[in-house]
Design a protein around this motif. Structure first.
Motif, PDB file in Angstrom:
ATOM      1  N   LYS A   2       0.843  -1.196   0.000  1.00  0.00           N
ATOM      2  CA  LYS A   2       0.000   0.000   0.000  1.00  0.00           C
ATOM      3  C   LYS A   2       0.880   1.249   0.000  1.00  0.00           C
ATOM      4  O   LYS A   2       0.576   2.240  -0.659  1.00  0.00           O
ATOM      5  CB  LYS A   2      -0.887  -0.023   1.245  1.00  0.00           C
ATOM      6  N   PHE A   3       1.984   1.160   0.742  1.00  0.00           N
ATOM      7  CA  PHE A   3       2.826   2.324   0.974  1.00  0.00           C
ATOM      8  C   PHE A   3       4.168   1.837   1.500  1.00  0.00           C
ATOM      9  O   PHE A   3       4.224   0.899   2.280  1.00  0.00           O
ATOM     10  CB  PHE A   3       2.126   3.198   2.029  1.00  0.00           C
ATOM     11  N   PHE A   4       5.250   2.461   1.053  1.00  0.00           N
ATOM     12  CA  PHE A   4       6.564   2.190   1.639  1.00  0.00           C
ATOM     13  C   PHE A   4       7.380   3.464   1.583  1.00  0.00           C
ATOM     14  O   PHE A   4       7.574   4.055   0.520  1.00  0.00           O
ATOM     15  CB  PHE A   4       7.296   1.069   0.910  1.00  0.00           C
ATOM     16  N   ASN A   5       7.847   3.913   2.741  1.00  0.00           N
ATOM     17  CA  ASN A   5       8.683   5.098   2.837  1.00  0.00           C
ATOM     18  C   ASN A   5      10.107   4.629   3.116  1.00  0.00           C
ATOM     19  O   ASN A   5      10.434   4.273   4.246  1.00  0.00           O
ATOM     20  CB  ASN A   5       8.189   6.020   3.948  1.00  0.00           C
ATOM     21  N   LYS A   6      10.919   4.614   2.086  1.00  0.00           N
ATOM     22  CA  LYS A   6      12.285   4.106   2.203  1.00  0.00           C
ATOM     23  C   LYS A   6      13.098   4.924   3.206  1.00  0.00           C
ATOM     24  O   LYS A   6      13.851   4.365   4.002  1.00  0.00           O
ATOM     25  CB  LYS A   6      12.959   4.130   0.836  1.00  0.00           C
ATOM     26  N   SER A   7      12.949   6.249   3.200  1.00  0.00           N
ATOM     27  CA  SER A   7      13.753   7.078   4.098  1.00  0.00           C
ATOM     28  C   SER A   7      13.386   6.875   5.570  1.00  0.00           C
ATOM     29  O   SER A   7      14.233   6.988   6.448  1.00  0.00           O
ATOM     30  CB  SER A   7      13.633   8.563   3.734  1.00  0.00           C
TER      31      SER A   7
END
Length: 73
Positions: free
Chosen positions: A6-11
């Motif tokens: 759904k969502f992935f925030n690498k930082s």
């Protein structure tokens, strides 16, 4: 269990997977090294109940040919 990213925030190092019955939080440590998950990637994972709710672990892409995407740039 199967799901979709759904969502992935690498930082920030975390994301969510939409499963059959709920959304699952995941931490980047549950993703194989070198694999960058993208929104709508189809994955399989194990579910684990924690004191903070359900989480995904041992996450793997369903389409293994996507594992090396971006490495040939």
């Amino acid at each position: 269990m199967k799901g979709k990213v759904k969502f992935f925030n690498k930082s920030k190092g975390f994301g969510f997977i939409i499963g059959d019955d709920a959304d699952y939080f995941f931490h980047f440590t549950q993703v194989p090294k070198g694999l960058e998950l993208k929104q709508d990637d189809e994955v399989v994972f194990e579910q684990e109940e924690t004191d903070r709710g359900m989480q995904a672990k041992n996450i793997k892409l369903i389409n293994e040919s996507l594992v090396n995407r971006g490495k040939n740039k």
